[in-house]
Structure formats: structure tokens, C-alpha cells
Design a protein around this motif. Structure first.
Motif, mmCIF file in Angstrom:
data_model
loop_
_atom_site.group_PDB
_atom_site.id
_atom_site.type_symbol
_atom_site.label_atom_id
_atom_site.label_comp_id
_atom_site.label_asym_id
_atom_site.label_seq_id
_atom_site.Cartn_x
_atom_site.Cartn_y
_atom_site.Cartn_z
ATOM 1 N N ARG A 77 0.825 -1.204 0.000
ATOM 2 C CA ARG A 77 0.000 0.000 0.000
ATOM 3 C C ARG A 77 0.860 1.255 0.000
ATOM 4 O O ARG A 77 1.891 1.299 0.671
ATOM 5 N N PRO A 78 0.464 2.301 -0.742
ATOM 6 C CA PRO A 78 1.186 3.572 -0.681
ATOM 7 C C PRO A 78 1.131 4.132 0.732
ATOM 8 O O PRO A 78 0.191 3.877 1.474
ATOM 9 N N ARG A 79 2.127 4.899 1.071
ATOM 10 C CA ARG A 79 2.166 5.530 2.374
ATOM 11 C C ARG A 79 2.100 7.040 2.214
ATOM 12 O O ARG A 79 2.526 7.581 1.211
ATOM 13 N N VAL A 80 1.554 7.690 3.225
ATOM 14 C CA VAL A 80 1.540 9.142 3.264
ATOM 15 C C VAL A 80 2.664 9.551 4.203
ATOM 16 O O VAL A 80 2.709 9.112 5.342
ATOM 17 N N VAL A 81 3.574 10.377 3.713
ATOM 18 C CA VAL A 81 4.770 10.663 4.494
ATOM 19 C C VAL A 81 5.051 12.160 4.548
ATOM 20 O O VAL A 81 4.503 12.945 3.791
ATOM 21 N N GLY A 82 5.923 12.515 5.481
ATOM 22 C CA GLY A 82 6.495 13.850 5.529
ATOM 23 C C GLY A 82 5.474 14.969 5.587
ATOM 24 O O GLY A 82 4.505 14.925 6.343
ATOM 25 N N GLU A 83 5.708 15.994 4.790
ATOM 26 C CA GLU A 83 4.870 17.184 4.813
ATOM 27 C C GLU A 83 3.425 16.867 4.441
ATOM 28 O O GLU A 83 2.495 17.493 4.960
ATOM 29 N N ARG A 84 3.243 15.893 3.551
ATOM 30 C CA ARG A 84 1.885 15.572 3.122
ATOM 31 C C ARG A 84 1.081 14.990 4.281
ATOM 32 O O ARG A 84 -0.095 15.321 4.466
ATOM 33 N N GLU A 85 1.700 14.128 5.067
ATOM 34 C CA GLU A 85 1.028 13.583 6.231
ATOM 35 C C GLU A 85 0.653 14.701 7.199
ATOM 36 O O GLU A 85 -0.462 14.734 7.741
ATOM 37 N N THR A 86 1.593 15.627 7.427
ATOM 38 C CA THR A 86 1.337 16.744 8.335
ATOM 39 C C THR A 86 0.169 17.588 7.836
ATOM 40 O O THR A 86 -0.686 18.011 8.627
ATOM 41 N N GLU A 87 0.111 17.840 6.527
ATOM 42 C CA GLU A 87 -0.987 18.629 5.967
ATOM 43 C C GLU A 87 -2.333 17.950 6.220
ATOM 44 O O GLU A 87 -3.321 18.610 6.577
ATOM 45 N N ILE A 88 -2.382 16.640 6.042
ATOM 46 C CA ILE A 88 -3.634 15.916 6.243
ATOM 47 C C ILE A 88 -4.036 15.936 7.716
ATOM 48 O O ILE A 88 -5.209 16.146 8.058
ATOM 49 N N LEU A 89 -3.060 15.755 8.601
ATOM 50 C CA LEU A 89 -3.365 15.767 10.032
ATOM 51 C C LEU A 89 -3.821 17.150 10.487
ATOM 52 O O LEU A 89 -4.742 17.270 11.310
ATOM 53 N N ASP A 123 -3.812 10.361 15.676
ATOM 54 C CA ASP A 123 -2.567 10.865 15.082
ATOM 55 C C ASP A 123 -2.606 12.382 14.936
ATOM 56 O O ASP A 123 -1.580 13.058 15.107
ATOM 57 N N ALA A 124 -3.774 12.926 14.620
ATOM 58 C CA ALA A 124 -3.899 14.382 14.490
ATOM 59 C C ALA A 124 -3.669 15.063 15.835
ATOM 60 O O ALA A 124 -2.992 16.094 15.911
ATOM 61 N N VAL A 125 -4.219 14.491 16.902
ATOM 62 C CA VAL A 125 -3.979 15.039 18.233
ATOM 63 C C VAL A 125 -2.493 14.953 18.570
ATOM 64 O O VAL A 125 -1.919 15.861 19.177
ATOM 65 N N GLY A 126 -1.865 13.873 18.151
ATOM 66 C CA GLY A 126 -0.426 13.718 18.393
ATOM 67 C C GLY A 126 0.389 14.820 17.756
ATOM 68 O O GLY A 126 1.429 15.228 18.292
ATOM 69 N N LEU A 127 -0.073 15.322 16.618
ATOM 70 C CA LEU A 127 0.618 16.429 15.970
ATOM 71 C C LEU A 127 0.610 17.671 16.850
ATOM 72 O O LEU A 127 1.543 18.478 16.840
ATOM 73 N N LEU A 128 -0.436 17.817 17.650
ATOM 74 C CA LEU A 128 -0.580 18.999 18.493
ATOM 75 C C LEU A 128 0.134 18.883 19.823
ATOM 76 O O LEU A 128 0.782 19.820 20.279
ATOM 77 N N VAL A 129 -0.015 17.729 20.477
ATOM 78 C CA VAL A 129 0.384 17.657 21.876
ATOM 79 C C VAL A 129 1.670 16.905 22.137
ATOM 80 O O VAL A 129 2.148 16.890 23.266
ATOM 81 N N GLY A 130 2.241 16.297 21.119
ATOM 82 C CA GLY A 130 3.519 15.639 21.339
ATOM 83 C C GLY A 130 4.647 16.641 21.218
ATOM 84 O O GLY A 130 5.495 16.556 20.347
ATOM 85 N N CYS A 131 4.674 17.608 22.106
ATOM 86 C CA CYS A 131 5.594 18.735 21.975
ATOM 87 C C CYS A 131 6.067 19.225 23.332
ATOM 88 O O CYS A 131 5.880 18.549 24.336
ATOM 89 N N PRO A 132 6.715 20.392 23.410
ATOM 90 C CA PRO A 132 7.445 20.775 24.624
ATOM 91 C C PRO A 132 6.674 20.795 25.923
ATOM 92 O O PRO A 132 7.284 20.775 26.978
ATOM 93 N N ALA A 133 5.338 20.848 25.874
ATOM 94 C CA ALA A 133 4.584 20.887 27.126
ATOM 95 C C ALA A 133 4.828 19.645 27.973
ATOM 96 O O ALA A 133 4.573 19.642 29.160
ATOM 97 N N GLU A 134 5.335 18.560 27.359
ATOM 98 C CA GLU A 134 5.566 17.339 28.106
ATOM 99 C C GLU A 134 6.916 17.360 28.820
ATOM 100 O O GLU A 134 7.225 16.476 29.600
ATOM 101 N N ARG A 135 7.755 18.320 28.530
ATOM 102 C CA ARG A 135 9.096 18.333 29.100
ATOM 103 C C ARG A 135 9.142 19.052 30.437
ATOM 104 O O ARG A 135 8.258 19.805 30.790
#
Length: 223
Positions: free
Chosen positions: A22-34, A78-90
Motif C-alpha cells: 500500500r502507498p504511504r503518506v509521508v512527511g509534509e503531506r502527512e502533516t498537511e492531512i493531520l 494521530d492528528a492530536v499527536g501532531l498537536l500535543v507531542g511537543c514541549p509541554a511534556e518536558r
């Protein structure tokens, strides 16, 4: 509808070391979709979010989304992960409980992040109806943030800003609970000034109440 306009197209799986059919969605394109999924979630809520709506917002085909995310739950997580997997956890490690609490809450992905706040508000009504969604969100995002907040309190405890027998689980829930409650009632996120006010007038006094008189005498200033 035209196909994806991103400079990072869908890439055949055979071009990747993982292989597969199956094709994969990667990189910037994945980020745009999320990001498009986040926008749709904030606009219409989880129940009304559809792959058609996300595909239209991302200028992608619905088939592209299904090849990467077999169902809505996985796409949203995965879309939520784009938002919250960031410095607030440090751990901000400012040297004081006050500084750490404010730094953590006001970091990207923290309690005063408008997009994050609106996204969680869109998810809260459905979490109790979808145990699998609730479990996934807790495991991937809520638990790590709770762990990070616990580190801040334990560091403060070692500095003498909290009593040795303080109930850390209750203390670490105060600021998120107040922030989410206010956001749900008013429809507005608490900004940095309000976060600071809550820390100063509610959280720090609650923490100070865990100290005995001798603990207070020995504690270093936390402000």
C-alpha cells in the motif's frame, strides 16, 4: 476534485524500507492531512468528522486517507499527536515550582494553547462514549503529560516546596481541571495571565498547605 498539491506526494510503499503493497503518506503531506483533520475536528466535532470532509480540507483523495488510517479514530489520534507531542511534556526546570508550572502550562501544546484547547473541547463529549478512543488518547497523550507534571512536583518536593507526604496526584490535577472547566464554561481558553493567576492563587497555596511549620522554615523561596 483535484489531487494533492503538496510537494511531498504519496509515496509507494515499495520505495520504503518497510515494503508492503500500500502507498504511504509521508512527511509534509502527512502533516498537511493531520492539520486538516484538526481543523475539521475543531469545526464540526468528532461525531460529524468524516474522511470526505478531511480529504476535501486537505485536497487529497479519500482513498489516500484510508490507505494510511483505516478508521476515523486512528486518524484523529494521530492528528492530536501532531498537536500535543511537543514541549509541554518536558520538564521546564526553572528552579522553582511556580516557574515550572507556568512554563509547562504555557508551552506549545500546553493548557493555554488555543488549538489544543479547542481540540480537546471537541473530543470531551465523545470520550465517555468511545472507550477505545479514550484509552488511546490516555495512553498516548494524557498519561505522558501527567507523568511530566508529576516530575515537576517531585522536583519541587525535593527542593522543599512541597511536604514529604503531599498528595501529588491531587495536586497535579488542579491546574488542568480548573483550566478545562473554565474553557468548557466560557468557550475560551485560559491565557498566560489567567494561568499565572490560577497558579498563584490556587495551586501554590494548595502546595504550601502540604508543608509543616518546620518545612516552611527550611524551604527555599519558590517565587
Amino acid at each position: 476534485m483535484s489531487g494533492p498539491s503538496s510537494t511531498t506526494p504519496d509515496v509507494p510503499a515499495s520505495a520504503h524500507p518497510h515494503g508492503g503493497s500500500r502507498p504511504r503518506v509521508v512527511g509534509e503531506r502527512e502533516t498537511e492531512i493531520l492539520r486538516a483533520a484538526v481543523d475539521v475536528l475543531r469545526d464540526v466535532g468528532y461525531d460529524r468528522l468524516t474522511f470526505d470532509a478531511v480529504a476535501a480540507a486537505a485536497r487529497a483523495s479519500k482513498a489516500t486517507l484510508y490507505r494510511r488510517w483505516p478508521n476515523k479514530r486512528e486518524l484523529v489520534v494521530d492528528a492530536v499527536g501532531l498537536l500535543v507531542g511537543c514541549p509541554a511534556e518536558r520538564d521546564p526546570n526553572t528552579g522553582s515550582l511556580r516557574g515550572d508550572l507556568i512554563g509547562q502550562a504555557c508551552a506549545d501544546g500546553g493548557l493555554d494553547d488555543a488549538v489544543v484547547s479547542e481540540t480537546w473541547a471537541a473530543l470531551l463529549p465523545v470520550i465517555h462514549r468511545d472507550p477505545e478512543l479514550a484509552t488511546e488518547l490516555h495512553a498516548r497523550f494524557i498519561a505522558p503529560k501527567t507523568d511530566a507534571a508529576r516530575v515537576v512536583l517531585r522536583n519541587a518536593q525535593q527542593r522543599g516546596e512541597l511536604g514529604p507526604d503531599a498528595d501529588l496526584e491531587t495536586l497535579l490535577s488542579i491546574l488542568p481541571a480548573l483550566s478545562i472547566h473554565e474553557a468548557m464554561l466560557s468557550g475560551k481558553r485560559p491565557g498566560p495571565e489567567r494561568i499565572t493567576q490560577l497558579v498563584d492563587t490556587v495551586v501554590l497555596p494548595a502546595c504550601a498547605a502540604t508543608l509543616s511549620r518546620s518545612d516552611r522554615a527550611a524551604a527555599r523561596p519558590g517565587r
